[in-house]
Design a protein around this motif. Structure first.
Motif, PDB file in Angstrom:
ATOM      1  N   PRO A   1     -13.154  -0.094 -13.066  1.00 47.12           N
ATOM      2  CA  PRO A   1     -13.756  -1.405 -13.357  1.00 47.12           C
ATOM      3  C   PRO A   1     -14.659  -1.894 -12.223  1.00 47.12           C
ATOM      4  N   SER A   2     -15.677  -2.638 -12.600  1.00 48.01           N
ATOM      5  CA  SER A   2     -16.589  -3.294 -11.647  1.00 48.01           C
ATOM      6  C   SER A   2     -17.176  -2.325 -10.625  1.00 48.01           C
ATOM      7  N   GLY A   3     -17.383  -1.094 -11.047  1.00 46.71           N
ATOM      8  CA  GLY A   3     -18.023  -0.125 -10.162  1.00 46.71           C
ATOM      9  C   GLY A   3     -17.178   0.332  -8.989  1.00 46.71           C
ATOM     10  N   ALA A   4     -15.868   0.097  -9.048  1.00 47.56           N
ATOM     11  CA  ALA A   4     -14.994   0.554  -7.948  1.00 47.56           C
ATOM     12  C   ALA A   4     -15.071   2.077  -7.832  1.00 47.56           C
ATOM     13  N   ARG A   5     -14.914   2.567  -6.589  1.00 52.90           N
ATOM     14  CA  ARG A   5     -14.986   4.021  -6.367  1.00 52.90           C
ATOM     15  C   ARG A   5     -13.678   4.717  -6.741  1.00 52.90           C
ATOM     16  N   SER A   6     -12.573   4.006  -6.518  1.00 53.44           N
ATOM     17  CA  SER A   6     -11.265   4.611  -6.801  1.00 53.44           C
ATOM     18  C   SER A   6     -10.289   3.488  -7.138  1.00 53.44           C
ATOM     19  N   ALA A   7      -9.054   3.867  -7.455  1.00 45.91           N
ATOM     20  CA  ALA A   7      -8.036   2.877  -7.811  1.00 45.91           C
ATOM     21  C   ALA A   7      -6.780   3.112  -6.981  1.00 45.91           C
ATOM     22  N   SER A   8      -6.015   2.048  -6.816  1.00 45.73           N
ATOM     23  CA  SER A   8      -4.767   2.128  -6.061  1.00 45.73           C
ATOM     24  C   SER A   8      -3.675   1.372  -6.799  1.00 45.73           C
ATOM     25  N   CYS A   9      -2.499   1.962  -6.816  1.00 46.43           N
ATOM     26  CA  CYS A   9      -1.355   1.321  -7.471  1.00 46.43           C
ATOM     27  C   CYS A   9      -0.155   1.395  -6.524  1.00 46.43           C
ATOM     28  N   LEU A  10       0.359   0.246  -6.136  1.00 48.19           N
ATOM     29  CA  LEU A  10       1.551   0.207  -5.297  1.00 48.19           C
ATOM     30  C   LEU A  10       2.769   0.087  -6.211  1.00 48.19           C
ATOM     31  N   THR A  11       3.673   1.036  -6.130  1.00 43.86           N
ATOM     32  CA  THR A  11       4.871   0.986  -6.964  1.00 43.86           C
ATOM     33  C   THR A  11       6.122   0.993  -6.071  1.00 43.86           C
ATOM     34  N   PHE A  12       7.135   0.280  -6.535  1.00 45.85           N
ATOM     35  CA  PHE A  12       8.405   0.172  -5.825  1.00 45.85           C
ATOM     36  C   PHE A  12       9.528   0.502  -6.798  1.00 45.85           C
ATOM     37  N   ASP A  13      10.322   1.493  -6.482  1.00 43.93           N
ATOM     38  CA  ASP A  13      11.463   1.839  -7.327  1.00 43.93           C
ATOM     39  C   ASP A  13      12.693   1.109  -6.781  1.00 43.93           C
TER      40      ASP A  13
ATOM     41  N   GLY B   1     -10.270   9.060  -7.323  1.00 43.65           N
ATOM     42  CA  GLY B   1      -9.042   9.159  -8.115  1.00 43.65           C
ATOM     43  C   GLY B   1      -8.201   7.889  -8.082  1.00 43.65           C
ATOM     44  N   LEU B   2      -6.944   8.069  -8.459  1.00 46.79           N
ATOM     45  CA  LEU B   2      -5.954   6.992  -8.457  1.00 46.79           C
ATOM     46  C   LEU B   2      -4.873   7.344  -7.438  1.00 46.79           C
ATOM     47  N   CYS B   3      -4.656   6.449  -6.481  1.00 44.34           N
ATOM     48  CA  CYS B   3      -3.620   6.647  -5.461  1.00 44.34           C
ATOM     49  C   CYS B   3      -2.391   5.839  -5.845  1.00 44.34           C
ATOM     50  N   VAL B   4      -1.326   6.526  -6.240  1.00 47.15           N
ATOM     51  CA  VAL B   4      -0.072   5.850  -6.603  1.00 47.15           C
ATOM     52  C   VAL B   4       0.918   6.000  -5.440  1.00 47.15           C
ATOM     53  N   HIS B   5       1.114   4.934  -4.698  1.00 44.85           N
ATOM     54  CA  HIS B   5       2.151   4.938  -3.664  1.00 44.85           C
ATOM     55  C   HIS B   5       3.502   4.674  -4.318  1.00 44.85           C
ATOM     56  N   THR B   6       4.510   5.431  -3.931  1.00 45.48           N
ATOM     57  CA  THR B   6       5.867   5.188  -4.426  1.00 45.48           C
ATOM     58  C   THR B   6       6.762   4.801  -3.249  1.00 45.48           C
ATOM     59  N   PHE B   7       7.182   3.552  -3.274  1.00 48.15           N
ATOM     60  CA  PHE B   7       8.077   3.040  -2.230  1.00 48.15           C
ATOM     61  C   PHE B   7       9.422   2.672  -2.843  1.00 48.15           C
ATOM     62  N   HIS B   8      10.424   2.533  -1.983  1.00 48.09           N
ATOM     63  CA  HIS B   8      11.745   2.045  -2.374  1.00 48.09           C
ATOM     64  C   HIS B   8      12.090   0.892  -1.437  1.00 48.09           C
ATOM     65  N   PRO B   9      12.418  -0.291  -1.964  1.00 49.31           N
ATOM     66  CA  PRO B   9      12.740  -1.411  -1.080  1.00 49.31           C
ATOM     67  C   PRO B   9      13.796  -1.052  -0.038  1.00 49.31           C
ATOM     68  N   GLN B  10      14.801  -0.257  -0.403  1.00 50.32           N
ATOM     69  CA  GLN B  10      15.858   0.060   0.556  1.00 50.32           C
ATOM     70  C   GLN B  10      15.356   0.964   1.679  1.00 50.32           C
ATOM     71  N   ILE B  11      14.198   1.619   1.484  1.00 50.50           N
ATOM     72  CA  ILE B  11      13.643   2.518   2.508  1.00 50.50           C
ATOM     73  C   ILE B  11      12.499   1.839   3.268  1.00 50.50           C
ATOM     74  N   ILE B  12      11.453   1.425   2.550  1.00 54.72           N
ATOM     75  CA  ILE B  12      10.283   0.838   3.219  1.00 54.72           C
ATOM     76  C   ILE B  12      10.583  -0.576   3.707  1.00 54.72           C
ATOM     77  N   GLY B  13      11.651  -1.191   3.149  1.00 57.44           N
ATOM     78  CA  GLY B  13      11.994  -2.556   3.535  1.00 57.44           C
ATOM     79  C   GLY B  13      12.913  -2.648   4.744  1.00 57.44           C
ATOM     80  N   ARG B  14      13.176  -1.515   5.413  1.00 58.43           N
ATOM     81  CA  ARG B  14      13.923  -1.594   6.677  1.00 58.43           C
ATOM     82  C   ARG B  14      13.066  -2.343   7.704  1.00 58.43           C
ATOM     83  N   PRO B  15      13.717  -3.087   8.605  1.00 61.12           N
ATOM     84  CA  PRO B  15      12.936  -3.938   9.518  1.00 61.12           C
ATOM     85  C   PRO B  15      11.812  -3.215  10.257  1.00 61.12           C
TER      86      PRO B  15
END
Ligand code: ZN
Length: 265
Positions: free
Chosen positions: A4-16, A216-230
């Protein structure tokens, strides 16, 4: 692929948002081991508000994949995610991998997961991520039959694609962009070393930059219990800020990206 809107790529932040369900499914003795389970309890109890605060500060939308049993047992955490305006989608009922289930069990997990999100939070899930991305050969057909319109489990591409003969759009993932691959640790995995933020951050930034260059599309996969450590919140902030500040990147929820990829009806 055109974005959309001429973007070069896309990003999706996901949290399991696995909470302790991932440990219950991974380890048969887990129900008798509160220490093991407590790693997961940290997710809904402490990490979710911390993660939401980072996303809010940069105005970046995200998709949270939630097992039905987590929605039932930790409704407050899921409510916080919804109140912050993020998407909630299907991540099984328990956290058992479909690949290890019978046909009947897999469909039961799918239906119970849908029902749990609806009953607890009024959410009609549009997308599905299998526990551990471990789909069975039947998964796509089941998703199609139960009205789910996207999946995010496979590693065969860097752009979304539609599964032939279905309405299901695949949003591809990869281990390089998964926090668990770098930081997963338990009593049962002493042979592994916990990565530093610098190691994981370098891998994520290189992969994200490469996908951006290739459109392309960059799908990050995070887990609150992992990435949410202080000590890792600054790493999450680095990734979120990189996405937010790159004007050439379209940042959206998984549902929005799937709708775009499907195209006009
Ligand atoms: Zn999971």
């Amino acid at each position: 692929m055109e974005w959309p809107s001429g973007a070069r790529s896309a990003s999706c932040l996901t949290f399991d948002l696995d909470a302790d369900e991932v440990w219950l499914a991974e380890e048969s003795s887990a129900a008798r081991r509160p220490g093991l389970l407590s790693q997961g309890v940290y997710g809904p109890r402490v990490a979710v508000p911390l993660v939401l605060d980072v996303l809010r500060r940069y105005g970046v939308p995200a998709t949270f994949f939630v097992p039905g049993r987590v929605a039932e047992r930790y409704p407050h955490a899921v409510r916080q995610v919804l109140d912050a305006g993020h998407e909630v989608a299907h991540h099984g009922y328990t956290h058992r991998s479909p690949a290890g289930l019978t046909v009947h069990e897999e469909e039961e997990e799918l239906v119970r997961g849908l029902e749990a999100l609806r009953a607890t939070h009024g959410v009609t899930a549009r997308g599905y991520r299998a526990p551990s991305w471990d789909v069975s050969p039947r998964t796509v057909e089941l998703l199609h039959r139960h009205g789910l319109v996207y999946a995010s489990n496979l590693m065969a591409d860097i752009v979304p694609y539609r599964h032939p003969g279905t309405e299901v759009v695949e949003l591809p993932v990869h281990w390089t962009l998964d926090d668990a691959a770098h930081f997963w640790f338990a009593q049962t995995s002493w042979s592994r070393k916990i990565a530093t933020n610098e190691e994981a951050g370098a891998i994520w930034q290189a992969e994200a930059a490469g996908i951006d260059r290739l459109g392309g599309l960059c799908v990050h996969t995070f887990h609150p219990q992992i990435i949410g450590r202080p000590g890792r919140l600054e790493l999450l902030e680095l990734i979120v800020r990189t996405v937010a500040e790159n004007d050439a990147v379209w940042s959206a929820t998984a549902g929005e990206i799937a709708d775009w990829a499907r195209g006009p009806e």
